[in-house]
Design a protein around this motif. Sequence first.
Motif, PDB file in Angstrom:
ATOM      1  N   ASP A   1      -4.449  -7.295   2.562  1.00  0.00           N
ATOM      2  CA  ASP A   1      -3.362  -6.463   2.044  1.00  0.00           C
ATOM      3  C   ASP A   1      -3.773  -4.997   2.030  1.00  0.00           C
ATOM      4  N   ARG A   2      -2.774  -4.148   2.275  1.00  0.00           N
ATOM      5  CA  ARG A   2      -3.016  -2.712   2.151  1.00  0.00           C
ATOM      6  C   ARG A   2      -2.761  -2.299   0.712  1.00  0.00           C
ATOM      7  N   LEU A   3      -3.678  -1.554   0.158  1.00  0.00           N
ATOM      8  CA  LEU A   3      -3.546  -1.085  -1.221  1.00  0.00           C
ATOM      9  C   LEU A   3      -2.625   0.131  -1.265  1.00  0.00           C
ATOM     10  N   PRO A   4      -2.187   0.523  -2.451  1.00  0.00           N
ATOM     11  CA  PRO A   4      -1.351   1.728  -2.569  1.00  0.00           C
ATOM     12  C   PRO A   4      -2.101   2.964  -2.066  1.00  0.00           C
ATOM     13  N   PRO A   5      -1.385   4.051  -1.787  1.00  0.00           N
ATOM     14  CA  PRO A   5      -2.031   5.288  -1.346  1.00  0.00           C
ATOM     15  C   PRO A   5      -3.016   5.798  -2.389  1.00  0.00           C
ATOM     16  N   GLU A   6      -3.989   6.555  -1.929  1.00  0.00           N
ATOM     17  CA  GLU A   6      -4.999   7.129  -2.829  1.00  0.00           C
ATOM     18  C   GLU A   6      -4.369   7.859  -4.005  1.00  0.00           C
TER      19      GLU A   6
ATOM     20  N   LEU B   1     -14.093   4.647  -3.904  1.00  0.00           N
ATOM     21  CA  LEU B   1     -13.733   3.841  -2.737  1.00  0.00           C
ATOM     22  C   LEU B   1     -14.914   3.698  -1.780  1.00  0.00           C
ATOM     23  N   ILE B   2     -15.690   4.780  -1.631  1.00  0.00           N
ATOM     24  CA  ILE B   2     -16.890   4.709  -0.784  1.00  0.00           C
ATOM     25  C   ILE B   2     -17.848   3.656  -1.344  1.00  0.00           C
TER      26      ILE B   2
ATOM     27  N   MET C   1     -19.927  -1.993  -0.689  1.00  0.00           N
ATOM     28  CA  MET C   1     -20.006  -3.361  -1.191  1.00  0.00           C
ATOM     29  C   MET C   1     -19.208  -4.333  -0.333  1.00  0.00           C
ATOM     30  N   GLU C   2     -18.488  -3.769   0.680  1.00  0.00           N
ATOM     31  CA  GLU C   2     -17.648  -4.560   1.592  1.00  0.00           C
ATOM     32  C   GLU C   2     -16.491  -5.244   0.854  1.00  0.00           C
ATOM     33  N   ILE C   3     -15.981  -4.567  -0.181  1.00  0.00           N
ATOM     34  CA  ILE C   3     -14.809  -5.055  -0.910  1.00  0.00           C
ATOM     35  C   ILE C   3     -13.534  -4.506  -0.285  1.00  0.00           C
ATOM     36  N   VAL C   4     -13.553  -3.221   0.092  1.00  0.00           N
ATOM     37  CA  VAL C   4     -12.392  -2.606   0.738  1.00  0.00           C
ATOM     38  C   VAL C   4     -12.822  -1.961   2.053  1.00  0.00           C
ATOM     39  N   GLU C   5     -11.842  -1.676   2.884  1.00  0.00           N
ATOM     40  CA  GLU C   5     -12.068  -0.953   4.135  1.00  0.00           C
ATOM     41  C   GLU C   5     -11.061   0.180   4.213  1.00  0.00           C
ATOM     42  N   VAL C   6     -11.554   1.384   4.438  1.00  0.00           N
ATOM     43  CA  VAL C   6     -10.676   2.545   4.586  1.00  0.00           C
ATOM     44  C   VAL C   6     -10.522   2.812   6.073  1.00  0.00           C
ATOM     45  N   ARG C   7      -9.307   2.640   6.577  1.00  0.00           N
ATOM     46  CA  ARG C   7      -9.045   2.788   8.005  1.00  0.00           C
ATOM     47  C   ARG C   7      -8.381   4.125   8.280  1.00  0.00           C
ATOM     48  N   LYS C   8      -8.975   4.875   9.181  1.00  0.00           N
ATOM     49  CA  LYS C   8      -8.465   6.199   9.531  1.00  0.00           C
ATOM     50  C   LYS C   8      -7.032   6.095  10.043  1.00  0.00           C
ATOM     51  N   GLY C   9      -6.142   6.887   9.466  1.00  0.00           N
ATOM     52  CA  GLY C   9      -4.762   6.912   9.922  1.00  0.00           C
ATOM     53  C   GLY C   9      -3.947   5.709   9.502  1.00  0.00           C
ATOM     54  N   SER C  10      -4.487   4.879   8.610  1.00  0.00           N
ATOM     55  CA  SER C  10      -3.763   3.672   8.225  1.00  0.00           C
ATOM     56  C   SER C  10      -3.723   3.491   6.712  1.00  0.00           C
TER      57      SER C  10
END
Length: 258
Positions: A32-37, A55-56, A61-70
């Motif tokens: 799932d995509r989380l809400p915007p920052e 978030l970093i 911890m490999e809990i979330v992934e921040v995808r550029k432009g997404s």
Amino acid sequence: MINTLVKPKRLYQEVGLKLYEELRQGQYKVGDRLPPERDIAEQLGVSRTLLREALIMLELMEIVEVRKGSGIYLLKQPTSIKSTDKFEDSLDNDDVGPFEMMQARQLLESHVAEFAATQATKKDIIKMRDALELEKQNIDTVDADHAADKLFHLAIAEATQNSVLVDLVENLWERRENSPMWKQLHSHITDQAYRKKWLVDHENILLAIQQKKPDIARMAMWRHLENVKDTLMLLSEHKDPNFDGYLFSTNPVQLPCS
């Protein structure tokens, strides 16, 4: 449960703990995509830069992934914090958030540059020029360690003729070089064009020091490190055209006009 954990050492760890707890409630599924920052920051009542650092931490911890432009995606469903050794390790980690580190550098190095403008010798000026020349030569090459950048800033510290100030500046650079948080932030930055802007900043700082103008040297360094913070925040942004997350855009310390 939270009281049984190692006490967070850094503000971003406190925010990371809050966010981890929110995600653990099961509102989002893996993928799932989380809400915007912006929305997450407002919900938690924190600044965008502090959230970015949290978030970093969760990325490492490999809990979330921040995808550029997404956006931000849930990579792994968080489990009980108490049973998560990796989370304990993250809270016990002494790593500094990259924007907190930049704030410390800005406060320290602006005054180091000011003092250097009153103490610099011809030999110091030559050393700064050599560092700038190396920076120009490497401007279009991949220089992950930013060696010439470091040489320039250390040359300014050395120009103060004060070994304690040199140690302080060098320590901040060493913390940056050994920081997983800093490296993770830079993993999102692919555009290297910003280095040319920073080179111009360095030239302005050198000119002020060479002309023995302390106030101008201080403000030139302040603006340079403000540019660095802004660039890091902007280039690591994943998706938000209304970006406004600067750590601080004005100097909280009152300075006399030059």
